[in-house]
Design an enzyme around this catalytic site. Structure first.
Site, PDB file in Angstrom:
ATOM      1  N   LYS A 125       0.816  -1.218   0.000  1.00 12.44           N
ATOM      2  CA  LYS A 125       0.000   0.000   0.000  1.00 12.44           C
ATOM      3  C   LYS A 125       0.847   1.265   0.000  1.00 12.44           C
ATOM      4  O   LYS A 125       0.610   2.188  -0.772  1.00 12.44           O
ATOM      5  CB  LYS A 125      -0.920   0.031   1.236  1.00 12.44           C
ATOM      6  CG  LYS A 125      -1.916  -1.081   1.346  1.00 12.44           C
ATOM      7  CD  LYS A 125      -2.846  -0.889   2.520  1.00 12.44           C
ATOM      8  CE  LYS A 125      -2.172  -0.945   3.875  1.00 12.44           C
ATOM      9  NZ  LYS A 125      -1.591  -2.260   4.191  1.00 12.44           N
ATOM     10  N   ASN A 149      -3.129   6.557   5.738  1.00 11.61           N
ATOM     11  CA  ASN A 149      -2.383   5.584   6.538  1.00 11.61           C
ATOM     12  C   ASN A 149      -0.886   5.712   6.329  1.00 11.61           C
ATOM     13  O   ASN A 149      -0.111   4.919   6.858  1.00 11.61           O
ATOM     14  CB  ASN A 149      -2.843   4.159   6.168  1.00 11.61           C
ATOM     15  CG  ASN A 149      -2.460   3.138   7.216  1.00 11.61           C
ATOM     16  OD1 ASN A 149      -2.677   3.328   8.405  1.00 11.61           O
ATOM     17  ND2 ASN A 149      -1.879   2.022   6.782  1.00 11.61           N
ATOM     18  N   HIS A 188      -4.303  -9.073  10.349  1.00  9.33           N
ATOM     19  CA  HIS A 188      -5.222  -8.372  11.272  1.00  9.33           C
ATOM     20  C   HIS A 188      -6.477  -9.201  11.575  1.00  9.33           C
ATOM     21  O   HIS A 188      -7.544  -8.629  11.827  1.00  9.33           O
ATOM     22  CB  HIS A 188      -5.644  -7.023  10.685  1.00  9.33           C
ATOM     23  CG  HIS A 188      -4.504  -6.076  10.451  1.00  9.33           C
ATOM     24  ND1 HIS A 188      -3.609  -5.721  11.437  1.00  9.33           N
ATOM     25  CD2 HIS A 188      -4.119  -5.416   9.330  1.00  9.33           C
ATOM     26  CE1 HIS A 188      -2.719  -4.874  10.942  1.00  9.33           C
ATOM     27  NE2 HIS A 188      -2.996  -4.687   9.678  1.00  9.33           N
TER      28      HIS A 188
END
Length: 475
Positions: A125, A148, A194
């Site tokens: 990302k 982020n 996650h």
């Protein structure tokens, strides 16, 4: 800052007063909202109070007068159980959103035509976000990058119709952004991550899919089964643009439009199957490996969806300096190359680093381990000349490597670098690599992966005879 006017005159609760939470509270106040904020930590509450934010325990609030709870993305929304603030909001029928959602609502209100590129995925990302922003800036566009990565989204410059927003989104942020509808939505890849916060892989993947579900253009990778299924669903709904870090896209996926990597070449493919080389990653040291070829494909595809000629990324991709802590070339001593990959906090991310070098790897690994450890990396063990174990994962990793890879228990990063540098200097390999790619979180010895990578870089730069990499200037 982007003032949030969509809650002007309304009472808004904000929970979580770290970097993005404090900015969120300030942006709401700047837009005319009546904000009440809280944090479980005294330091966050004190910082908010010093900034003029009204701080009060949300457990004592009358929730019937609150229009929304803006939750920090680091606070559990569903798993392992909802945070107490989320439970209070749900009991009162109050919507729970995050800072990405506030940005989306403000964009829809004041500058709906502002180009908005949103990027997500398990790995890649940050590199893809930074690469898109770099190419757009080099092409002369007014670009704001954050989310982020880097700056909190609401700390970016105010919305204007021509300003391009390139935003990295985590699964936590997407989960709090129900109206997320970017101009271009990029989904890179999906592997288990996650799951302590999302419960199952199915739930995790469904959250990630939301980023492309309402995008004007979906740009989706097809190198894993989860994303390939999402790509097929998107194509049935509207036009999409698929990509692959290999030639898988041309072999097994019927695309409407696509792009794939063939060695270091980025190749465009039409629905009729004709291909055209549109860029090359030859000699782009900041984009080593097949995973970075996938990132480059995604970046170029996203930029083309903004109406920019394919020639533009082909030119400016060569000047991309790379991302700090992600396959960051720190320097050389003789033939030995030193790589900072501290951002590799799980085995899947470390796999990309190990795959980028054919052998002679002196691997510094360890920290606070993730589920599964490093067993999944066994096919790359023949490339590893020696492993240097640090952190609390040392016993588990030693058991995995025993009899397969020579290793030394080093405990600390300092000891590991010393041993790796000495062994690499004595190596017969033509180009040994000292690679920090921990496959672990940093929290046993460092506050975050940035601090871990910064320490590694500083130690390497202090080594006698080191020739620093020019691309590290400014990190």
């Amino acid at each position: 800052m982007i003032p949030i006017t969509s809650f002007a005159g309304k009472r808004v609760a904000v929970f979580g007063l770290g970097g993005s939470g404090l900015v969120t509270a300030e942006a709401l106040v700047a837009g005319g909202a009546d904000v009440v904020a809280w944090d479980d930590g005294e330091a966050g509450r004190a910082k908010a109070s010093a900034a003029g934010i009204h701080v009060a325990d949300l457990r004592a609030e009358d929730w019937s007068g609150i229009a929304a709870l803006v939750l920090s993305p680091g606070v559990p929304l569903t798993h392992p159980e909802p945070h107490w603030s989320a439970q209070l909001a749900r009991a009162a029928g109050v919507e729970i959103i995050g800072d990405i959602e506030l940005f989306c609502r403000e964009r829809a209100k004041v500058a709906p035509e502002a180009p908005f590129v949103a990027i997500t995925g398990t790995n890649g990302k940050s590199t893809t976000t930074a690469l898109i922003a770099h190419i757009l800036k080099a092409a002369g566009r007014d670009v704001q990058m954050g989310g982020n990565i880097g700056r909190a989204i609401l700390s970016l410059d105010p919305l204007t119709p021509e300003r391009v927003y390139v935003i990295e989104c985590s699964s936590f942020q997407i989960d709090l952004a129900p109206s997320l509808a970017p101009t271009v939505g990029v989904l890179l890849n999906l592997t288990p991550d996650h799951l302590d916060r999302h419960g199952t892989m199915e739930h995790y993947a469904a959250i990630k899919e939301r980023l492309v579900a309402r995008a004007a253009w979906a740009v989706v990778g097809v190198d894993d089964e989860w994303c390939e299924a999402i790509a097929l669903r998107r194509e049935k709904a509207y036009e999409a643009y698929d990509f692959s870090g290999t030639d898988r896209i041309s072999a097994s996926h019927a695309v409407s439009q696509g792009m794939f990597a063939q060695g270091t070449d980025i190749v465009s493919i039409t629905p009729r199957g004709s291909t055209n080389i549109i860029a090359s990653l030859d000699h782009v040291r900041s984009l080593r490996g097949a995973h970075n070829a996938q990132n480059a494909c995604a970046a170029i595809a996203a930029i083309r969806r903004l109406g920019i000629s394919a020639r533009v990324p082909a030119v400016h991709i060569r000047t991309f300096p790379g991302l700090a802590h992600r396959m960051e070339e720190v320097g050389r001593i003789g033939a030995t190359l030193f790589i900072n990959d501290s951002k590799a906090t799980n085995a899947d991310s470390t796999e990309k680093a190990l795959a980028a070098f054919p052998g002679g790897i002196h691997w510094i690994v360890g920290g606070k381990p993730k589920e599964g450890g490093i067993a999944s990396l066994a096919s790359y063990f023949p490339r590893i000349a020696h492993a240097y174990l640090i952190g609390v994962s040392s016993d588990d990793f030693a058991a995995t490597l025993d009899g397969k890879v020579p290793y030394t228990r080093c405990e600390t990063l300092e000891n590991a670098l010393t041993a790796a540098t000495e062994n690499a200097a004595r190596s017969a390999d033509p180009q040994p690599v000292v690679l920090l790619s921990p496959a672990c979180a940093s929290y046993d010895q460092f506050p975050n992966f940035e601090a871990r990578g910064d320490r590694f870089r500083d130690l390497v730069l202090a080594l006698p005879g080191l020739i620093p990499a020019t691309s590290n200037k400014g990190h």
